[in-house]
Motif scaffolding. Structure first.
Motif: not given
Length: 485
Positions: A437-439, A426-431, A420-421
């Motif tokens: 996950e859904s993307i 990854i999510g943060e990196k791409y804003g 999860e971390e």
RNA sequence: GGGCGGGUCACCUAGAGGCCGGGUGGUGGACUGCAGAUCCACAUACGCGGGUUCAAAUCCCGCCCCGCCCUCCA
């Protein structure tokens, strides 16, 4: 039959605990004046595996690991930082335990601190003085090594050899160079406790004799630690405890080999000390654990980029097998009648793999050999998986057996939080803030369509881009799986 | 100097008198749109010099090299 190598006898011995079904284990913990390094990690992973295997065998293990919070180095470091030594070391003790926890080590049952057992230590020192094993010298108390006839047995050295190497400092209150301090009078500005001899503090070795015997009794089953502690620390522990109690102190002494870095000793002067935090950040805790388990615990291990990379790649294979079984596993009672020939043979193979695994671990915790069984399992599982979709209950059974074995080696743990971390990162990196996950799922959908339309250019570019973000795609027929790398 | 443990295939590690060790990486094949994963196959080995033995990486002797410990390092 479990056999363990006992440093005391320098051979493998059958392991028989004092009390049926119960193992009392003490491992020397850290002196907490800085963050834990990978050498500490090696030792504590080794004993974690030993503990886990004992539990696997059905023993109830009572595991005590001390924390040394009174020590020269702590005092020095605290002074430099302008802090109270106990506060200073408590802070590092907390950090170190956090690190060990993150590493995936099962906590000991207790972590007694030296500073909280001063009275017990004073009592033991008093007994030693009364019995004539120790002498008081101007506010200090020393253990008289020549009084203890077995001295040198653990490290296999004769007293005169030890004498030859022993240092004596100018103005020392010691009578003989080989004697060691039980109590030291405090110098101005040092932490001190009241005792019959002076305001001062205990020597290093006494805490382990005291705390181990206090919580585990005398004798107890296993005492462990890094090989660097054999002499003088453990030698002294034996002397103190056996002189005090007049009986055997410990039945089995186990020592883990030292960790090198690129073939060199890890030391502050060479400047190659790698902190555990740093290493976990770079490699992840599970890769580190695999790396440690891939060496026999008594052998020296060598920390290098290549070796860690090897571990990382090898581990991936085991992870994938586990994932595949998880997808096929179904709950329920497994009955042989619903299995076909291939499944029956797979079932039988699992049994023999398990036997090999236990045989390896029974032989003084031969983890590298035990890992072979894990790969044997992987190969057999992959073989049946490529031919058919096996019975779900059988998969569940296989998965459980696999996890049981891996769990002993502290591998393939449920690390949801880590995953999860990673996703979050990854999510943060791409804003994307929690939508990563859904993307990813959406992109996979798009790619699936593209593949159907034979638009491989688009399909491949989606795959490449995701890979850059740390997501690996794997096509199985029409479907696509993804995982974090 | 004394004590202890080592030197194994390109790399990481087991093992131990004769037969198959495992992993990573490499090559070839099967599979795949490709990639990946997976399976199958192949290759490369036991620090050096002697000795024991029908047979030694494994035992013995000598040598070289490496690591740990020898008063507070896991």
């Amino acid at each position: 039959m479990l056999k363990v190598y006992n440093t005391l006898t320098r051979q493998k011995e059958p392991f028989i605990p004092l009390e049926d079904g119960i193992v009392k284990l003490y491992v020397c913990g850290m002196t907490t004046y800085s963050d834990a390094h990978i050498g500490h990690a090696r030792t504590y992973v080794a004993f974690d595996i030993i503990r886990r295997y004992l539990e696997y065998k059905g023993y109830q293990v009572f595991y005590v690991q001390n924390i040394t919070d009174i020590d020269n180095k702590i005092i020095k470091a605290a002074n430099e930082a302008g802090m109270d030594p106990l506060e200073y070391s408590a802070n590092y003790a907390k950090r170190c335990l956090e690190d060990m926890n993150r590493l995936g080590i099962k906590p000991a049952n207790m972590y007694p601190k030296a500073s909280e057992h001063i009275n017990d230590m004073i009592k033991m020192i008093e007994t030693l003085v009364k019995k004539g094993f120790a002498y008081v010298s101007n506010g200090d108390v020393y253990f008289s090594v020549e009084k203890f006839k077995d001295y040198g047995r653990l490290s296999n050295q004769k007293l005169d050899e030890i004498k030859a190497g022993a240092r004596i400092e100018v103005g020392d209150k010691k009578k003989k160079p080989e004697d060691f301090a039980l109590w030291k009078e405090a110098k101005p500005g040092e932490p001190k406790w009241k005792s019959p001899w002076s305001y001062g503090r205990p020597g290093w070795h006494i805490e382990c004799s005291v705390m181990s015997s206090k919580y585990l009794g005398v004798p107890f089953d296993i005492h462990g630690g890094g090989a660097d502690l054999i002499f003088p620390h453990h030698e002294n522990e034996i002397a103190q405890a056996e002189a005090c109690y007049g009986k055997r102190f410990v039945n089995y002494w186990l020592h883990s080999g030292m960790l090198k870095v690129r073939g060199e000793k890890m030391s502050k002067s060479i400047g190659n000390v790698i902190s555990l935090r740093e290493a976990m950040e770079k490699w992840g805790s599970e890769t580190l654990r695999f790396f440690f388990a891939s060496y026999h615990y008594r052998s020296p291990a060598d920390f290098s980029e290549e070796a860690l990379k090897n571990a990382e790649n090898a581990l991936k294979r085991l992870r994938i097998v586990k994932e595949n079984l998880e997808e096929l596993a179904e709950d329920g009672e497994l009955s042989e009648s619903e299995l076909d020939e291939m499944e029956k043979s797979y079932f039988k193979t699992i049994g023999s793999i398990k036997k090999d695994f236990e045989q390896a671990m029974d032989d003084d915790f031969n983890t590298p050999k035990a890992i072979e069984s894990l790969f044997e399992f992987a190969k057999e599982t992959n073989k049946i998986l490529m031919k058919k979709k096996p019975n779900g209950k059988l998969c569940k059974y296989a998965l459980n057996e696999f996890k049981k074995m891996a769990n002993v080696l502290t591998l393939l743990q449920e690390e949801k939080s880590i995953e999860e971390e990673a996703i979050k990162k990854i999510g943060e990196k791409y804003g994307l803030r929690g939508q990563a996950e859904s993307i990813i799922e959406k992109l996979i959908e798009i790619r699936k369509k593209a593949r159907k339309e034979k638009n491989y250019k688009l399909a491949d570019s989606i795959r490449d881009e995701l890979k850059k973000a740390g997501i690996e795609l794997e096509d199985i027929g029409e479907d696509t799986k993804w995982r974090i790398i």
